[in-house]
Design an enzyme around this catalytic site. Sequence first.
Site, PDB file in Angstrom:
ATOM      1  N   LYS A  17      -1.842  10.147   0.116  1.00 11.66           N
ATOM      2  CA  LYS A  17      -1.258  10.006  -1.223  1.00 11.66           C
ATOM      3  C   LYS A  17      -2.088   9.056  -2.090  1.00 11.66           C
ATOM      4  CE  LYS A  17       2.899   8.652   0.162  1.00 11.66           C
ATOM      5  NZ  LYS A  17       2.785   8.574   1.631  1.00 11.66           N
ATOM      6  N   ARG A  92      12.036   6.578  -1.844  1.00 12.80           N
ATOM      7  CA  ARG A  92      11.914   6.781  -0.404  1.00 12.80           C
ATOM      8  C   ARG A  92      13.267   7.043   0.255  1.00 12.80           C
ATOM      9  NH1 ARG A  92       6.910   3.782   0.499  1.00 12.80           N
ATOM     10  NH2 ARG A  92       6.231   3.734   2.646  1.00 12.80           N
ATOM     11  N   ARG A 131      -7.677   3.505   9.535  1.00 14.08           N
ATOM     12  CA  ARG A 131      -7.637   3.058   8.142  1.00 14.08           C
ATOM     13  C   ARG A 131      -7.998   1.568   8.038  1.00 14.08           C
ATOM     14  NH1 ARG A 131      -2.659   5.480   4.773  1.00 14.08           N
ATOM     15  NH2 ARG A 131      -1.416   3.691   5.392  1.00 14.08           N
ATOM     16  N   ARG A 164      -4.230  -3.184   8.133  1.00 14.69           N
ATOM     17  CA  ARG A 164      -2.963  -3.711   7.613  1.00 14.69           C
ATOM     18  C   ARG A 164      -1.978  -3.907   8.768  1.00 14.69           C
ATOM     19  NH1 ARG A 164      -1.246   0.366   2.917  1.00 14.69           N
ATOM     20  NH2 ARG A 164       0.630   0.470   4.150  1.00 14.69           N
ATOM     21  N   ARG A 175       7.349   3.663  11.343  1.00 15.80           N
ATOM     22  CA  ARG A 175       7.298   4.179   9.963  1.00 15.80           C
ATOM     23  C   ARG A 175       7.539   5.682   9.945  1.00 15.80           C
ATOM     24  NH1 ARG A 175       1.757   2.185   7.695  1.00 15.80           N
ATOM     25  NH2 ARG A 175       2.451   3.021   5.695  1.00 15.80           N
TER      26      ARG A 175
HETATM   27  P1  AMP Z   1       3.502   1.882   1.609  1.00 14.78           P
HETATM   28  O1  AMP Z   1       2.217   1.208   1.287  1.00 14.78           O
HETATM   29  O2  AMP Z   1       3.978   2.774   0.517  1.00 14.78           O
HETATM   30  O3  AMP Z   1       3.453   2.598   2.931  1.00 14.78           O
HETATM   31  O4  AMP Z   1       4.603   0.736   1.750  1.00 14.78           O
HETATM   32  C1  AMP Z   1       4.487  -0.299   2.699  1.00 14.78           C
HETATM   33  C2  AMP Z   1       5.865  -0.831   3.081  1.00 14.78           C
HETATM   34  O5  AMP Z   1       6.524  -1.344   1.907  1.00 14.78           O
HETATM   35  C3  AMP Z   1       6.811   0.193   3.655  1.00 14.78           C
HETATM   36  O6  AMP Z   1       6.624   0.410   5.043  1.00 14.78           O
HETATM   37  C4  AMP Z   1       8.166  -0.416   3.324  1.00 14.78           C
HETATM   38  O7  AMP Z   1       8.468  -1.466   4.211  1.00 14.78           O
HETATM   39  C5  AMP Z   1       7.922  -1.027   1.956  1.00 14.78           C
HETATM   40  N1  AMP Z   1       8.225  -0.083   0.857  1.00 14.78           N
HETATM   41  C6  AMP Z   1       7.342   0.465  -0.038  1.00 14.78           C
HETATM   42  N2  AMP Z   1       7.969   1.266  -0.908  1.00 14.78           N
HETATM   43  C7  AMP Z   1       9.283   1.245  -0.557  1.00 14.78           C
HETATM   44  C8  AMP Z   1      10.451   1.895  -1.043  1.00 14.78           C
HETATM   45  N3  AMP Z   1      10.393   2.751  -2.088  1.00 14.78           N
HETATM   46  N4  AMP Z   1      11.638   1.626  -0.426  1.00 14.78           N
HETATM   47  C9  AMP Z   1      11.730   0.773   0.609  1.00 14.78           C
HETATM   48  N5  AMP Z   1      10.665   0.148   1.138  1.00 14.78           N
HETATM   49  C10 AMP Z   1       9.447   0.368   0.562  1.00 14.78           C
END
Ligand code: AMP
Length: 225
Positions: A17, A92, A131, A164, A175
């Site tokens: 994405k 999400r 990554r 990360r 996840r």
């Molecule tokens: P991402 O980089 O989008 O994978 O986000 C990293 C982490 O941030 C996720 O594993 C969640 O813990 C948190 N996070 C990001 N966006 C959301 C969301 N819309 N709702 C809840 N947690 C989020």
Amino acid sequence: MATQLNLILLGPPGAGKGTQADRLRDDFALPFISTGDMLRANVKAQTQLGQAAKGYMDAGGLVPDDLIVAMARERLAEADAQDGFILDGFPRTVAQADALQAMLATMGRRITVVLLIDVPDEEVVKRISGRRVCAAHGHNYHVDFDPPKVAGICDQDGSELILRDDDKPEVVANRLVVYHKQTSPLIDYYDQRGVLSRVDGTRGPDDVYGHIRAVLSTLSREDDV
Ligand code: AMP
């Protein structure tokens, strides 16, 4: 494009994405809004939100809806988001999607399209384990698919490349569980509202982007009719 483009990128972690969003951002003058990036910035700056979010993020769980919705509401109210946006990582959950729908409705806006970038779990695990992200500005690399010129160093700013915390294997497994349980219901949610387009995310980034551009050009034609 005839109308504003309010676009959501949906898909499991590691679907590409962020890579596709970078290209879209270059081609359309739209702000790219990633709740994950916003949360990481808050964690780094040790804000109250960052402190509240960190534990959930490190465990690969979701940050509570009320915190996320408040953060997104504030960001979507900013001037640059008024003519369209690319959302990555939000919504999400169904509760977040409902909140977004309500937020947009008060502004007389709606979601234009939700692009589901689909990738099976085995592929996600393979991708995420390679990554790497630059410590300074978050530039993305992959040890096999998109390596930096010098191993471990960011091409763009020379800073160190790191894995990360939430890309560590045990966290990735969680996840994925969270994605299937809490986020994948959004596929039906948006399909029922007639805005979902599916893109095969197992292909290379150029092919995926070509497919996305084809979907978007169909939309603009429909809008022009
Ligand atoms: P991402 O980089 O989008 O994978 O986000 C990293 C982490 O941030 C996720 O594993 C969640 O813990 C948190 N996070 C990001 N966006 C959301 C969301 N819309 N709702 C809840 N947690 C989020």
